[in-house]
Design an enzyme around this catalytic site. Structure first.
Site, short mmCIF file in Angstrom:
data_model
loop_
_atom_site.label_atom_id
_atom_site.label_comp_id
_atom_site.label_asym_id
_atom_site.label_seq_id
_atom_site.Cartn_x
_atom_site.Cartn_y
_atom_site.Cartn_z
N SER A 147 7.51 10.49 -2.70
CA SER A 147 6.34 9.62 -2.77
C SER A 147 5.33 10.18 -3.77
O SER A 147 5.18 11.41 -3.89
CB SER A 147 5.71 9.57 -1.38
N LYS A 148 4.63 9.31 -4.47
CA LYS A 148 3.53 9.79 -5.31
C LYS A 148 2.30 9.79 -4.41
O LYS A 148 1.46 8.89 -4.46
CB LYS A 148 3.36 8.92 -6.56
#
Ligand code: PMP
Length: 294
Positions: free
Chosen positions: A158-159
């Site tokens: 995930s960013k």
């Protein structure tokens, strides 16, 4: 970075469905995201008025949210439309876009299933991440003491804002010692990435880059791999041990903000800004400027 602070500028920010005056795009101090890092974001570039790889970035925002256990209240198509609207409203021709999504303030505690999900998109003029001089001569990277966490230690695909805690610490320490940025190893001690960009090496005309199994598989990284193959350059994605850097001839970073940026130094290792790096810098520039078919 010099210039007006980011909360005190003219223009508009897209915020939960509407364009609001820049200075009014606020959150409350009791926002879950601020306390527990329940925030995901994107970084995008506008070239000639168009957001490069807008679909990929908008989809990644939704995917990052899902990895953190929440759904965006808008579709990926709506994120795209909102992005175009905010870029146009601010008259940005060459700039940067920052979409983000976060848990609000309905619940204050680790658990926050019932919290409202907010989405905002800002954009601003931002011609270059590293200085033009550094891009020409190559950056100098320190080696960070912090390691990218294992995929079962943090949601590494995930960013997510929380993953940048160690990036800020690494970059601050590197800059304090006179470097441009820092290279991070992973939890196994293998070469991973810089604090906001992926890394590639060149040896005997081939590209070598770490497998993105515990850090972001950058959109620029994937683009550059395609461009390299288009040029007939072999790309090897594999585990890279730090000692191997001794034998690499060239090195460069890739990222939305960094684009393709050559490196001249990583800790004790030196590199030249060579032909393969220069070719990919130029081809990437042509692609984002629409001078090459995507
Ligand atoms: N790694 C990190 C930690 C980043 O912040 C970024 C920038 N988003 C990247 C890699 C490169 O990703 P992209 O090419 O999708 O911008």
């Amino acid at each position: 970075m010099a210039g007006a602070p980011f909360d005190d500028r003219d223009g508009f920010i897209w915020y939960d469905g509407a364009l609001v005056p820049w200075r009014d795009a606020k959150v409350h101090v009791l926002t879950h995201a601020l306390h527990y890092a329940s925030c995901v974001f994107e970084g995008e570039r506008v070239y000639g008025g168009l957001v490069f790889k807008l679909r990929e970035h908008s989809q990644r925002l939704a995917d990052s949210a899902n990895i953190l256990g929440f759904e965006l209240p808008v579709s990926v198509d709506e994120v795209e439309d909102a992005t175009r609207a905010v870029v146009e409203a601010n008259g940005i021709v060459d700039g940067y876009v920052r979409p983000l999504a976060w848990r609000g303030s309905e619940m204050m505690g680790v658990a926050a299933q019932g919290s409202k999900i907010h989405v905002a998109i800002a954009c601003w003029l931002w011609p270059s991440y590293f200085s033009p001089e550094a891009k020409l001569k190559g950056l100098r990277l320190a080696i960070s003491d912090w390691r990218r966490p294992a995929p079962d230690t943090a949601p590494t695909a995930s960013k997510a804002a929380g993953l940048y805690m160690i990036c800020t610490l690494s970059k601050h320490k590197a800059e304090a010692a006179g470097y441009d940025d820092a290279l991070m190893f992973d939890y196994r001690g293998q070469v991973a990435e810089a604090t906001g960009a992926n890394i590639f090496f060149v040896k005997d005309g081939k590209l070598h880059t770490p497998k993105p199994d515990c850090f972001l598989d950058g959109i620029t990284r994937r683009t550059v791999i395609d461009l390299a193959r288009m040029h007939g350059i072999e790309v090897v994605e594999r585990a890279i041990q730090p000692a191997e850097m001794e034998g690499f001839e060239q090195a460069f970073l890739t990222g939305t903000a960094a684009e393709v940026t050559p490196l001249r130094e990583i800790g004790p290792y030196n590199f030249e800004v060579g032909t393969v790096t220069k070719t990919l810098m130029e081809t990437y520039e042509n692609l984002v400027r629409g001078r090459l078919r995507d």
